[in-house]
Design a protein around this motif. Sequence first.
Motif, PDB file in Angstrom:
ATOM      1  N   PHE A 151     106.945  57.874  32.737  1.00 45.30           N
ATOM      2  CA  PHE A 151     108.203  58.259  33.510  1.00 45.30           C
ATOM      3  C   PHE A 151     108.946  59.216  32.981  1.00 45.30           C
ATOM      4  O   PHE A 151     109.352  58.938  31.535  1.00 45.30           O
ATOM      5  N   THR A 152     109.529  60.162  33.451  1.00 49.90           N
ATOM      6  CA  THR A 152     110.332  61.255  32.741  1.00 49.90           C
ATOM      7  C   THR A 152     109.659  62.302  31.872  1.00 49.90           C
ATOM      8  O   THR A 152     110.241  62.929  31.317  1.00 49.90           O
ATOM      9  N   GLY A 153     108.515  62.009  31.580  1.00 47.61           N
ATOM     10  CA  GLY A 153     107.713  62.554  30.378  1.00 47.61           C
ATOM     11  C   GLY A 153     106.929  63.832  31.076  1.00 47.61           C
ATOM     12  O   GLY A 153     107.232  64.297  32.168  1.00 47.61           O
ATOM     13  N   SER A 154     105.913  64.300  30.651  1.00 47.88           N
ATOM     14  CA  SER A 154     105.047  65.261  31.028  1.00 47.88           C
ATOM     15  C   SER A 154     103.763  65.220  30.236  1.00 47.88           C
ATOM     16  O   SER A 154     103.519  64.451  29.456  1.00 47.88           O
ATOM     17  N   PRO A 155     102.840  66.199  30.596  1.00 44.90           N
ATOM     18  CA  PRO A 155     101.441  66.259  30.043  1.00 44.90           C
ATOM     19  C   PRO A 155     101.284  66.538  28.665  1.00 44.90           C
ATOM     20  O   PRO A 155     100.577  66.145  27.943  1.00 44.90           O
ATOM     21  N   GLN A 156     102.628  66.957  28.117  1.00 47.56           N
ATOM     22  CA  GLN A 156     102.702  67.358  26.795  1.00 47.56           C
ATOM     23  C   GLN A 156     102.409  66.061  25.924  1.00 47.56           C
ATOM     24  O   GLN A 156     101.661  66.149  24.866  1.00 47.56           O
ATOM     25  N   HIS A 188     123.544  54.406  44.237  1.00 46.94           N
ATOM     26  CA  HIS A 188     124.151  55.264  44.880  1.00 46.94           C
ATOM     27  C   HIS A 188     125.598  55.564  44.323  1.00 46.94           C
ATOM     28  O   HIS A 188     126.420  56.376  45.023  1.00 46.94           O
ATOM     29  N   LEU A 189     125.957  55.077  43.344  1.00 46.06           N
ATOM     30  CA  LEU A 189     127.248  55.262  42.669  1.00 46.06           C
ATOM     31  C   LEU A 189     127.065  56.168  41.565  1.00 46.06           C
ATOM     32  O   LEU A 189     128.135  56.716  41.061  1.00 46.06           O
ATOM     33  N   VAL A 190     126.045  55.905  40.689  1.00 38.63           N
ATOM     34  CA  VAL A 190     125.823  56.591  39.631  1.00 38.63           C
ATOM     35  C   VAL A 190     124.491  57.522  39.409  1.00 38.63           C
ATOM     36  O   VAL A 190     123.571  56.745  39.859  1.00 38.63           O
ATOM     37  N   ARG A 191     124.506  58.659  39.353  1.00 40.63           N
ATOM     38  CA  ARG A 191     122.923  59.678  39.507  1.00 40.63           C
ATOM     39  C   ARG A 191     122.269  59.319  38.388  1.00 40.63           C
ATOM     40  O   ARG A 191     121.058  59.329  38.566  1.00 40.63           O
ATOM     41  N   THR A 192     122.559  59.147  37.003  1.00 39.06           N
ATOM     42  CA  THR A 192     121.777  59.158  36.054  1.00 39.06           C
ATOM     43  C   THR A 192     122.220  58.214  34.917  1.00 39.06           C
ATOM     44  O   THR A 192     123.431  57.826  34.791  1.00 39.06           O
ATOM     45  N   THR A 193     121.305  58.020  34.094  1.00 42.77           N
ATOM     46  CA  THR A 193     121.576  57.358  32.722  1.00 42.77           C
ATOM     47  C   THR A 193     120.947  58.103  31.668  1.00 42.77           C
ATOM     48  O   THR A 193     119.994  58.776  31.894  1.00 42.77           O
ATOM     49  N   ARG A 194     121.043  57.553  30.442  1.00 38.33           N
ATOM     50  CA  ARG A 194     120.370  58.432  29.212  1.00 38.33           C
ATOM     51  C   ARG A 194     118.924  58.230  29.249  1.00 38.33           C
ATOM     52  O   ARG A 194     118.341  57.269  30.081  1.00 38.33           O
ATOM     53  N   GLY A 195     118.360  59.079  28.627  1.00 37.75           N
ATOM     54  CA  GLY A 195     116.867  59.284  28.672  1.00 37.75           C
ATOM     55  C   GLY A 195     116.000  58.335  27.970  1.00 37.75           C
ATOM     56  O   GLY A 195     116.661  57.668  27.006  1.00 37.75           O
ATOM     57  N   LEU A 196     114.847  58.453  28.044  1.00 40.79           N
ATOM     58  CA  LEU A 196     113.909  57.422  27.276  1.00 40.79           C
ATOM     59  C   LEU A 196     112.890  57.971  26.456  1.00 40.79           C
ATOM     60  O   LEU A 196     112.031  57.583  25.893  1.00 40.79           O
ATOM     61  N   THR A 197     113.047  59.316  26.437  1.00 41.72           N
ATOM     62  CA  THR A 197     111.759  60.025  25.591  1.00 41.72           C
ATOM     63  C   THR A 197     112.323  59.892  24.124  1.00 41.72           C
ATOM     64  O   THR A 197     113.182  59.358  23.553  1.00 41.72           O
ATOM     65  N   ASP A 198     111.201  60.382  23.190  1.00 39.43           N
ATOM     66  CA  ASP A 198     111.425  60.423  21.766  1.00 39.43           C
ATOM     67  C   ASP A 198     111.459  59.070  21.093  1.00 39.43           C
ATOM     68  O   ASP A 198     112.068  59.299  19.972  1.00 39.43           O
ATOM     69  N   ASP A 199     110.531  58.258  21.679  1.00 36.69           N
ATOM     70  CA  ASP A 199     110.589  56.858  21.039  1.00 36.69           C
ATOM     71  C   ASP A 199     109.190  57.088  19.931  1.00 36.69           C
ATOM     72  O   ASP A 199     108.217  56.567  20.375  1.00 36.69           O
ATOM     73  N   ARG A 241     117.921  62.700  30.731  1.00 38.12           N
ATOM     74  CA  ARG A 241     118.670  61.875  31.640  1.00 38.12           C
ATOM     75  C   ARG A 241     117.493  61.144  32.536  1.00 38.12           C
ATOM     76  O   ARG A 241     116.476  61.879  32.931  1.00 38.12           O
ATOM     77  N   VAL A 242     117.859  60.066  33.218  1.00 39.48           N
ATOM     78  CA  VAL A 242     116.918  59.315  33.925  1.00 39.48           C
ATOM     79  C   VAL A 242     117.549  59.032  35.359  1.00 39.48           C
ATOM     80  O   VAL A 242     118.791  58.408  35.463  1.00 39.48           O
ATOM     81  N   PRO A 243     117.027  59.828  36.335  1.00 39.95           N
ATOM     82  CA  PRO A 243     117.766  59.748  37.657  1.00 39.95           C
ATOM     83  C   PRO A 243     117.443  58.330  38.056  1.00 39.95           C
ATOM     84  O   PRO A 243     116.514  57.711  38.196  1.00 39.95           O
ATOM     85  N   LEU A 244     118.735  57.574  38.597  1.00 40.33           N
ATOM     86  CA  LEU A 244     118.449  56.165  38.835  1.00 40.33           C
ATOM     87  C   LEU A 244     118.064  55.957  40.127  1.00 40.33           C
ATOM     88  O   LEU A 244     117.229  54.797  40.331  1.00 40.33           O
ATOM     89  N   HIS A 245     117.798  57.019  41.270  1.00 38.67           N
ATOM     90  CA  HIS A 245     117.013  56.952  42.249  1.00 38.67           C
ATOM     91  C   HIS A 245     115.631  56.742  41.934  1.00 38.67           C
ATOM     92  O   HIS A 245     114.994  55.893  42.453  1.00 38.67           O
ATOM     93  N   TYR A 263     105.723  53.716  17.657  1.00 40.70           N
ATOM     94  CA  TYR A 263     106.407  53.467  18.561  1.00 40.70           C
ATOM     95  C   TYR A 263     106.126  53.585  19.830  1.00 40.70           C
ATOM     96  O   TYR A 263     104.656  53.609  20.204  1.00 40.70           O
ATOM     97  N   HIS A 264     106.821  53.707  20.955  1.00 39.17           N
ATOM     98  CA  HIS A 264     106.309  54.042  22.341  1.00 39.17           C
ATOM     99  C   HIS A 264     105.327  54.937  22.815  1.00 39.17           C
ATOM    100  O   HIS A 264     104.108  54.847  23.451  1.00 39.17           O
TER     101      HIS A 264
END
Length: 260
Positions: free
Chosen positions: A25-30, A135-146, A159-163, A223-224
Motif C-alpha cells: 500500500f502506497t509503495g511500488s514495484p521498486q 471526508h474531512l481530511v484528505r491525507t495523513t503522513r506516509g508509511l514508507t521507509d521502515d 502521504r496516505v490518502p484517507l479514502h 523492519y517492515h
Amino acid sequence: MPVLPGAEPYRHEGGEVGVLLCHGFTGSPQSLRPWAEYLAARGLTVSLPLLPGHGTRWQDMQITGWQDWYAEVDRELRELIARCEHVFVFGLSMGGALTLRLAAKHGDAVRGIVVVNPANKVHGAAAPALPVVRHLVRTTRGLTDDIAKEGVTELGYDRVPLHAAHSLRKFLRLVDGELPQVTQPLLLMHSPQDHVVPPADSARVLSRVSSTDVREVLLEQSYHVATLDHDAERIFEESHAFVDRLAPTVTTRGGSTTGG
C-alpha cells in the motif's frame, strides 16, 4: 501522470514456473524489484505489476480502491496461469493480503504462496473513524521507509490518502473472513521489529488459514520493508527453495525482460 523512475512494472519470460509478486500500500514495484530479478535469474517467469494509483503521486491513489488493486493482480495471475504449468504468488504487506485473497479465490491454480509482513488490519486509534474522517481530511503522513539498513530508501508516497486507507481497511476485513479458504502451501516471513504491520497480523494469518504445509520464518534484522533490508537475501533464498520443492521442474534459464 508519468510513472516515477524505478516504480515501473517488471516482467520476465522464463520457464514453466511463474511467480506473481504483489507490492504494498502506497509503495511500488521498486520494493520487490530485487526479489523479482533474483527469481528471474533462476529461470522463473516473473510478473511484478504496478497497482493502480501507485507509483505516480498520492493524488492518483485518492480515486482508487481495493477493487482496482485486486483486479490488477487477478488479471496478472490469470495471464500467468494461462502461460505457466505451475504458478506461485508472493506479496509484501498489503501485497500479502492480495496474495492471500488470490489463493482463496483461485484454489489449486495457485501452487503455493509466500507472504512477507502480511497486513491483516488497519491499526491505530483513528482507524474506526476513517469512514467519517476521510471526508474531512484528505491525507495523513506516509508509511514508507521502515527499513533498518542504512542508506536504503523505499520508493513510495509520503502521504496516505484517507479514502484509500478506508478502502484498505474494508479489504483487510474481507480477506480476514476468507483466510480459512486458503489451503495452499504457505511460507510466511515476518519481522519482529515492524513499525507498520505488527507481528500480531502474521499470527492472525497463521491461526486462520487452512493450509497444512506451513513454514514461519523470523526476519530478526529487518523492519517492515524486509525485501530491501538486511534479510532480503534470506527472503529470496527461502522463497526460491520453497518454489523448487513444490515445482522442481525449474531448469530453464534465460528469457527476456521488460521494465525500467
